[in-house]
Design a protein around this motif. Structure first.
Motif, mmCIF file in Angstrom:
data_model
loop_
_atom_site.group_PDB
_atom_site.id
_atom_site.type_symbol
_atom_site.label_atom_id
_atom_site.label_comp_id
_atom_site.label_asym_id
_atom_site.label_seq_id
_atom_site.Cartn_x
_atom_site.Cartn_y
_atom_site.Cartn_z
ATOM 1 N N SER A 190 0.825 -1.206 0.000
ATOM 2 C CA SER A 190 0.000 0.000 0.000
ATOM 3 C C SER A 190 0.860 1.257 0.000
ATOM 4 O O SER A 190 1.913 1.319 0.628
ATOM 5 N N GLU A 191 0.377 2.290 -0.705
ATOM 6 C CA GLU A 191 1.043 3.588 -0.718
ATOM 7 C C GLU A 191 0.457 4.542 0.307
ATOM 8 O O GLU A 191 0.933 5.669 0.445
ATOM 9 N N GLN A 192 -0.574 4.121 1.026
ATOM 10 C CA GLN A 192 -1.187 4.996 2.012
ATOM 11 C C GLN A 192 -0.270 5.191 3.212
ATOM 12 O O GLN A 192 0.426 4.272 3.645
ATOM 13 N N SER A 193 -0.280 6.375 3.759
ATOM 14 C CA SER A 193 0.517 6.669 4.948
ATOM 15 C C SER A 193 -0.113 6.005 6.168
ATOM 16 O O SER A 193 -1.328 5.800 6.236
ATOM 17 N N GLY A 194 0.746 5.655 7.122
ATOM 18 C CA GLY A 194 0.248 5.032 8.338
ATOM 19 C C GLY A 194 1.299 4.148 8.979
ATOM 20 O O GLY A 194 2.424 4.005 8.487
ATOM 21 N N ILE A 195 0.923 3.550 10.091
ATOM 22 C CA ILE A 195 1.802 2.665 10.849
ATOM 23 C C ILE A 195 1.114 1.316 11.017
ATOM 24 O O ILE A 195 -0.052 1.255 11.405
ATOM 25 N N ASP A 196 1.838 0.264 10.711
ATOM 26 C CA ASP A 196 1.343 -1.094 10.920
ATOM 27 C C ASP A 196 2.444 -1.903 11.597
ATOM 28 O O ASP A 196 3.630 -1.720 11.328
ATOM 29 N N ALA A 197 2.030 -2.812 12.463
ATOM 30 C CA ALA A 197 3.002 -3.607 13.205
ATOM 31 C C ALA A 197 2.396 -4.948 13.571
ATOM 32 O O ALA A 197 1.173 -5.128 13.556
ATOM 33 N N ASN A 198 3.257 -5.895 13.897
ATOM 34 C CA ASN A 198 2.796 -7.171 14.436
ATOM 35 C C ASN A 198 3.832 -7.735 15.394
ATOM 36 O O ASN A 198 5.031 -7.456 15.280
ATOM 37 N N ILE A 199 3.366 -8.508 16.344
ATOM 38 C CA ILE A 199 4.212 -9.184 17.320
ATOM 39 C C ILE A 199 3.787 -10.645 17.386
ATOM 40 O O ILE A 199 2.591 -10.955 17.411
ATOM 41 N N THR A 200 4.771 -11.541 17.414
ATOM 42 C CA THR A 200 4.515 -12.972 17.552
ATOM 43 C C THR A 200 5.284 -13.497 18.752
ATOM 44 O O THR A 200 6.509 -13.343 18.828
ATOM 45 N N ALA A 201 4.575 -14.093 19.681
ATOM 46 C CA ALA A 201 5.189 -14.715 20.854
ATOM 47 C C ALA A 201 4.847 -16.201 20.830
ATOM 48 O O ALA A 201 3.675 -16.576 20.709
#
Length: 724
Positions: A150-161
């Motif tokens: 995606s070219e949209q601005s923003g913040i995405d994240a993920n965590i795996t435990a």
């Protein structure tokens, strides 16, 4: 006491060394599945929008790629008959995934890792097409996956435990996370993880005199392996258009590996004693790379730079005692080895591409690389008093330097709306020197042509035929002598080793299956000259050693069937994927002159099946795989590896929200052992006096895991992994 094996012979000892592991089948990745009906892309691509993968609740781009119908991830490593090779240069290491049409500028980081760093919600769609659409590095591949972000601005994240309970009660823990920040035309990606993986296994070794059938020795073993590969990686990209972009990436990984082996040895006619094997490997790597693309003359010019630095500090210690530890047994023999090495690579590459040059697509370029290896091996034997006595190996101190260059061009043209031809020519040249305990200086030059026909006649059919010449790269460590304390043998170095040359012929045909699935058949034939295998060499003192070498011409044929079947009509949400390969390899053995298979992982058959059902907030499935026995044909042994049966995993996943996934996993669900049979010839197969059969069995048993995945943000705007 068992018969003296190779290391014991060199050290005038009578020791038999232990094993790290029989070839335990590794745990496969998460079960693969696919999404709904693909959308129309270009006439040569198939497009899957992000919404098609929503039923699988993916957390990363890797989860999405694993669900693409009929697609198998290729990590880009090169395999010879003896195993995986650390490929030098940039051109030969491409996998089969690109990002926004561009290849990632990294070699230290695998495609799996790169994909896992991208949050799923940043993926707009994926496009599957033939390799020529994505540049000359991919021209020989029938399938390449383009991940569109995606070219949209923003913040995405993920965590795996994740946690995993081993059979003895040990709980392994691991955590990793990544974040992608997009602002305007710039994107930043950061990721880190602990990389902890401790495996435990137990098993036995049984040694028998092959000539008399009498038992020689029995061993009971317990092994603990501990990989600690914490990492920190980051990248920045400014992508204004396909022909104007700037990218840079960095990865640091201070890798550590530790093995502890407890070995209760029961020799026939001798007292029991406790032996130990310890391995401590410290192999950090750091890599920085980047590329710049700018418009030029109606096309785009691209400059790639990459620098990788790897250190190796490996220590192996084997201790033999005269009795049990509980009874105060003392060290009366064994070996101690230290390997220290610095492996550097620096790459520069310049290319120019144009989509329409007199009716042809065109790419031309040049690559230069400087590769060095500085390695020292120190091997010692313990005498009866426990003191270390140095053993000189042939070629245990060496420096290797290679200046390598390659120029290339490729052309492609549509002969009709459904038929396309692509071809090209690469010219590779290198100057390689070896100094230290030996001296070698040679220049290698190779022409590598390729041509491919791609046919998409309609009604869903797609076929491809290609011919290309491939030249394998030499593994620098094949020039160095090193002892394997786990198998009681010496791998001698061979500074005269030549790279094998292969003419590869490939044919592929695929067609949609049951509307949403795919059926694909791949056929291949390889004609290999100067096949790299094992040869017998002799040092100045008349000692013989097994070493890498070239043994003549080899032939390989194979067929692979991939069947990706959506079975929702049978049971809602059910999908099954099957992969099966049969192959035949032939080369004349350098010792007997008789035809035999290639050494290494070339089983006559192998298969895997993934069964997965996704229904609402729940998913569950199983994955099973197996392969035929395969053998390494060394000059002093036949080393065969085989499974105790099919290897299986299973999982159940619950998604309380679109951002959260909780899964329960079972590894080695069938309690399958990994087995190894070694037929040892003394002193070698050319003049055997004694023959010992050694049968090894190892089992890591069933492990149970618990994993939590959590996504954050949502700036991508794709609709994947978002709250309802």
């Amino acid at each position: 006491m068992a018969r003296a094996l190779l290391l014991g012979t060199i050290a005038a000892s009578s020791l038999v060394m232990p094993d790290i592991a029989a070839a335990q089948t590794p745990s496969p990745s998460d079960p693969q599945s696919t999404a709904a009906t693909p959308q129309a892309g270009t006439s040569r691509t198939t497009t899957y929008e992000a919404a098609y993968f929503a039923q699988f609740a993916p957390r990363s781009a890797l989860d999405i790629v694993r669900r693409v119908p009929g697609f198998t991830l290729d990590l880009g490593s090169t395999q010879t008959n003896l195993g995986q090779v650390d490929v030098r240069g940039f051109a030969g290491t491409a996998g089969n995934v690109v990002f926004n049409g561009a290849r990632p500028t990294s070699k230290a980081e695998s495609l799996e890792v790169t994909l896992s760093r991208i949050p799923a919600q940043r993926v707009v769609r994926v496009e599957v097409g033939p390799g020529d659409l994505f540049g000359s590095d991919y021209a020989g591949k029938s399938q390449v996956l383009n991940v569109i972000l995606s070219e949209q601005s923003g913040i995405d994240a993920n965590i795996t435990a994740a946690t995993m309970r081993r059979y003895d009660g040990y709980i392994n823990t691991d955590i990793q996370g990544s974040a992608l920040v997009r602002t305007g035309q710039s994107s930043f990606n950061l990721s880190a993880g602990t990389g902890r993986n401790r495996q435990l296994e137990e098993g036995t070794d049984t040694l028998t005199d092959e000539l008399t059938g009498l038992p020689v020795e029995f061993r009971r073993k317990h092994n603990s392996y501990f990989n600690r590969d914490p990492f920190l990686a980051g990248s920045w990209a400014l992508e204004k258009s396909a022909s104007e972009a700037f990218r840079i990436n960095l990865r640091w990984q201070p890798s550590r590996f530790d093995l502890t082996q407890e070995n209760r040895v029961s020799p026939v006619g001798g007292p029991q004693h406790d032996d130990n094997l310890f391995q401590k490997y410290r192999d950090p790597v750091i890599e920085v790379g980047g590329d710049i693309t700018q418009p030029l003359l109606g096309g785009a010019i691209k400059l790639v730079g990459l620098a990788t630095r790897r250190q190796r500090d490996d220590k192996d210690t084997y201790l033999e005692r005269d009795g049990l530890i509980s009874n105060g047994g003392s060290v009366v023999g064994g070996f101690d080895q230290r390997v220290q090495a610095q492996r550097n690579e620096t790459i520069g590459r310049l290319s120019w591409t144009r989509a329409d040059l007199a009716g042809f697509s065109f790419e031309g370029g040049a690559e230069a690389a400087l590769n060095t290896l500085d390695s020292t091996v120190d091997l010692f034997a313990f005498d009866q008093s426990g003191n270390r006595v140095r053993i000189d190996l042939p070629l245990d101190d060496a420096r290797v330097k290679e200046k390598r260059g390659e120029v290339y061009f490729s052309l492609g043209r549509n002969l009709s709306p459904v038929l396309r031809i692509d071809g090209g020519l690469n010219y590779e040249f290198s100057h390689l020197t070896v100094t230290g305990d030996t001296s070698a200086d040679r220049t290698l030059k190779f022409l590598k042509p390729n041509i491919a026909l791609d046919w998409k006649p309609g009604s869903g059919w797609h076929s491809r035929f290609s011919i290309r010449r491939v030249v394998a790269q030499l593994d620098f460590y094949d020039f160095i002598s090193v002892a394997e304390l786990s198998t009681d043998r010496v791998n001698a170095g061979n500074e005269n080793l030549q790279p094998q040359r292969t003419w590869e012929i490939r044919a592929m045909a695929e067609h949609p299956f049951l509307g949403q699935g795919l059926i694909k058949l791949d056929l291949g034939y390889d004609l290999i000259s100067m096949l790299q295998d094992r040869i017998l060499i002799t040092d100045d003192q008349g000692n013989t050693f097994d070493a890498p070498g070239n043994i003549g011409t080899g032939k390989r044929t194979f067929a692979t069937l991939t069947l990706d079947a959506p079975l929702s009509r049978v049971w809602n949400g059910l999908r099954v994927k099957f992969d099966g390969t049969i192959q035949r390899t032939r080369v004349n053995d350098p010792i007997t002159g008789d035809p035999r298979k290639f050494s290494g992982f070339f089983p006559a058959w192998q298969w895997s099946v993934d069964i997965r059902r996704d229904i609402g907030k729940w998913s569950y499935g199983v994955a099973v795989n197996d392969n035929a026995r395969f053998t390494f044909y060394r000059t002093d042994e036949f080393d065969s590896n085989f499974n105790g049966g099919p290897y299986g995993t299973a999982f159940v996943e619950y998604r309380p929200t679109a951002r959260t996934a909780i899964s329960f996993n079972v590894d080695n669900a069938f309690d399958t052992s990994g087995n190894r049979e070694r037929l040892l010839f003394f002193p070698n197969r050319a003049a055997p006096i004694d023959v010992i059969r050694e049968v090894r069995e190892r089992n890591r048993h069933i492990s149970f895991g618990f994993t939590v995945k959590q996504s954050f943000g949502g700036g991508g705007g794709t609709g994947v992994a978002k709250d309802d």
